[in-house]
Design a protein around this motif. Sequence first.
Motif, PDB file in Angstrom:
ATOM      1  N   GLU A   1       5.352 -14.098   1.903  1.00 13.29           N
ATOM      2  CA  GLU A   1       4.453 -13.358   0.972  1.00 13.29           C
ATOM      3  C   GLU A   1       4.886 -13.406  -0.383  1.00 13.29           C
ATOM      4  OE1 GLU A   1       3.179  -9.331   3.689  1.00 13.29           O
ATOM      5  OE2 GLU A   1       4.945  -9.347   2.589  1.00 13.29           O
ATOM      6  N   THR A   2       3.860 -13.574  -1.400  1.00 18.71           N
ATOM      7  CA  THR A   2       4.300 -13.368  -2.640  1.00 18.71           C
ATOM      8  C   THR A   2       3.598 -11.802  -3.109  1.00 18.71           C
ATOM      9  OG1 THR A   2       1.926 -14.328  -3.460  1.00 18.71           O
ATOM     10  CG2 THR A   2       3.918 -15.842  -3.171  1.00 18.71           C
ATOM     11  N   GLU A   3       3.789 -11.447  -4.150  1.00 22.72           N
ATOM     12  CA  GLU A   3       3.390 -10.031  -4.700  1.00 22.72           C
ATOM     13  C   GLU A   3       2.851 -10.315  -5.986  1.00 22.72           C
ATOM     14  OE1 GLU A   3       6.982  -7.564  -4.218  1.00 22.72           O
ATOM     15  OE2 GLU A   3       6.497  -7.395  -1.980  1.00 22.72           O
ATOM     16  N   SER A   4       1.933  -9.673  -6.499  1.00 24.81           N
ATOM     17  CA  SER A   4       1.266  -9.618  -7.967  1.00 24.81           C
ATOM     18  C   SER A   4       1.501  -8.035  -8.349  1.00 24.81           C
ATOM     19  CB  SER A   4       0.220 -10.083  -8.027  1.00 24.81           C
ATOM     20  OG  SER A   4      -0.936  -9.447  -7.164  1.00 24.81           O
ATOM     21  N   ALA A   5       1.787  -7.897  -9.550  1.00 23.02           N
ATOM     22  CA  ALA A   5       1.959  -6.568  -9.999  1.00 23.02           C
ATOM     23  C   ALA A   5       0.634  -5.987 -10.311  1.00 23.02           C
ATOM     24  CB  ALA A   5       2.573  -6.668 -11.347  1.00 23.02           C
ATOM     25  N   GLN A   6       0.467  -4.713 -10.089  1.00 22.08           N
ATOM     26  CA  GLN A   6      -0.746  -4.079 -10.337  1.00 22.08           C
ATOM     27  C   GLN A   6      -0.492  -2.964 -11.467  1.00 22.08           C
ATOM     28  OE1 GLN A   6      -3.794  -4.967  -8.855  1.00 22.08           O
ATOM     29  NE2 GLN A   6      -2.360  -6.266  -7.948  1.00 22.08           N
ATOM     30  N   GLU A   7      -1.265  -2.063 -11.583  1.00 24.09           N
ATOM     31  CA  GLU A   7      -1.180  -0.921 -12.666  1.00 24.09           C
ATOM     32  C   GLU A   7       0.271  -0.437 -12.571  1.00 24.09           C
ATOM     33  OE1 GLU A   7      -4.316   1.544 -13.097  1.00 24.09           O
ATOM     34  OE2 GLU A   7      -5.705  -0.111 -12.613  1.00 24.09           O
ATOM     35  N   PRO A   8       0.784   0.088 -13.575  1.00 23.35           N
ATOM     36  CA  PRO A   8       2.235   0.691 -13.554  1.00 23.35           C
ATOM     37  C   PRO A   8       1.881   1.857 -12.530  1.00 23.35           C
ATOM     38  CG  PRO A   8       1.769   0.241 -15.849  1.00 23.35           C
ATOM     39  CD  PRO A   8       0.439  -0.157 -15.022  1.00 23.35           C
ATOM     40  N   GLY A   9       3.002   2.089 -11.764  1.00 21.67           N
ATOM     41  CA  GLY A   9       3.297   3.084 -10.775  1.00 21.67           C
ATOM     42  C   GLY A   9       2.760   2.968  -9.307  1.00 21.67           C
ATOM     43  N   THR A  10       1.926   1.750  -9.316  1.00 23.53           N
ATOM     44  CA  THR A  10       1.147   1.342  -8.065  1.00 23.53           C
ATOM     45  C   THR A  10       2.018   0.203  -7.233  1.00 23.53           C
ATOM     46  OG1 THR A  10      -0.455  -0.252  -9.021  1.00 23.53           O
ATOM     47  CG2 THR A  10      -1.121   2.179  -8.945  1.00 23.53           C
ATOM     48  N   PRO A  11       1.953   0.152  -5.994  1.00 20.13           N
ATOM     49  CA  PRO A  11       2.785  -0.958  -5.193  1.00 20.13           C
ATOM     50  C   PRO A  11       2.139  -2.374  -5.530  1.00 20.13           C
ATOM     51  CG  PRO A  11       1.561   0.439  -3.817  1.00 20.13           C
ATOM     52  CD  PRO A  11       1.295   1.194  -4.956  1.00 20.13           C
ATOM     53  N   PRO A  12       2.920  -3.225  -5.517  1.00 17.10           N
ATOM     54  CA  PRO A  12       2.305  -4.647  -5.937  1.00 17.10           C
ATOM     55  C   PRO A  12       1.266  -5.235  -4.541  1.00 17.10           C
ATOM     56  CG  PRO A  12       4.700  -4.959  -5.270  1.00 17.10           C
ATOM     57  CD  PRO A  12       4.391  -3.479  -5.445  1.00 17.10           C
ATOM     58  N   THR A  13       0.219  -5.895  -4.759  1.00 18.93           N
ATOM     59  CA  THR A  13      -0.383  -6.472  -3.701  1.00 18.93           C
ATOM     60  C   THR A  13       0.230  -7.549  -3.286  1.00 18.93           C
ATOM     61  OG1 THR A  13      -2.485  -5.904  -5.237  1.00 18.93           O
ATOM     62  CG2 THR A  13      -2.615  -7.515  -3.557  1.00 18.93           C
ATOM     63  N   ARG A  14       0.321  -7.712  -1.689  1.00 19.19           N
ATOM     64  CA  ARG A  14       1.041  -8.756  -1.181  1.00 19.19           C
ATOM     65  C   ARG A  14      -0.248  -9.645  -0.865  1.00 19.19           C
ATOM     66  NH1 ARG A  14       3.914  -5.100   3.429  1.00 19.19           N
ATOM     67  NH2 ARG A  14       2.860  -6.639   4.503  1.00 19.19           N
ATOM     68  N   HIS A  15       0.192 -10.839  -0.744  1.00 18.32           N
ATOM     69  CA  HIS A  15      -0.512 -12.200  -0.579  1.00 18.32           C
ATOM     70  C   HIS A  15       0.225 -13.056   0.393  1.00 18.32           C
ATOM     71  CE1 HIS A  15      -2.937 -11.166  -4.042  1.00 18.32           C
ATOM     72  NE2 HIS A  15      -2.036 -11.106  -4.816  1.00 18.32           N
ATOM     73  N   PRO A  16      -0.327 -12.885   1.746  1.00 19.52           N
ATOM     74  CA  PRO A  16       0.317 -13.485   2.877  1.00 19.52           C
ATOM     75  C   PRO A  16      -0.036 -15.234   2.685  1.00 19.52           C
ATOM     76  CG  PRO A  16      -1.419 -12.409   3.738  1.00 19.52           C
ATOM     77  CD  PRO A  16      -1.261 -11.912   2.233  1.00 19.52           C
ATOM     78  N   HIS A  17       1.119 -16.015   3.281  1.00 22.35           N
ATOM     79  CA  HIS A  17       0.886 -17.539   3.241  1.00 22.35           C
ATOM     80  C   HIS A  17       1.444 -17.954   4.609  1.00 22.35           C
ATOM     81  CE1 HIS A  17       0.902 -16.626  -1.149  1.00 22.35           C
ATOM     82  NE2 HIS A  17       0.422 -17.886  -1.462  1.00 22.35           N
ATOM     83  N   TYR A  18       0.713 -18.684   5.160  1.00 17.13           N
ATOM     84  CA  TYR A  18       0.968 -19.199   6.365  1.00 17.13           C
ATOM     85  C   TYR A  18       1.001 -20.802   6.257  1.00 17.13           C
ATOM     86  CZ  TYR A  18      -0.354 -14.731   7.896  1.00 17.13           C
ATOM     87  OH  TYR A  18      -0.669 -13.446   8.018  1.00 17.13           O
ATOM     88  N   GLY A  19       1.667 -21.384   7.365  1.00 19.58           N
ATOM     89  CA  GLY A  19       1.517 -23.084   7.275  1.00 19.58           C
ATOM     90  C   GLY A  19       2.739 -23.251   8.266  1.00 19.58           C
TER      91      GLY A  19
END
Length: 165
Positions: free
Chosen positions: A70-88
Amino acid sequence: MPTAPTDPAPTDPIRVPDLSDRPHRLSVERAMMTDTHTVYVAWTEQFDRWFAAPGSVAMTAEVNAPFFFETESAQEPGTPPTRHPHYGRFLRLEPSRLVELTWVTGRGGTEGAETVVTLQIAPHKIGMHLRLTHAGFYDEATRDRHESAWHQILAHLDEVLTGSA
């Protein structure tokens, strides 16, 4: 009566994705101030050192072996990051020369398409030259988004491997 052990079944052939209905592809090149072995290991054993979220990688560098991270991207301060699953899965591996793998992500990524990433690694002057090809996109917009991202990702990899990050 016990039977004698038999040889294991032959390895299944590698099934390469059919990209004929997804003709869009990109190519990104970068010269790096590191050696080919270091880049190969970064792509096959150390994804969480430079790209994947720590603790999210399930990967064995073997042809036809599946992987997940997974990669994670930051959202607004105080919220958990959004997870982006990768498969292959790995399609071809040539130590210090080539990594080829399938790459599947969801919305905002490959849109569920099984794409193919090929990383060609070659020594070059005082470092190495890397050529990344990513094929199998449904449309130009998705390809263009990935092309922009790959430039940033490879720059980040270069910074991590040379200790400037």
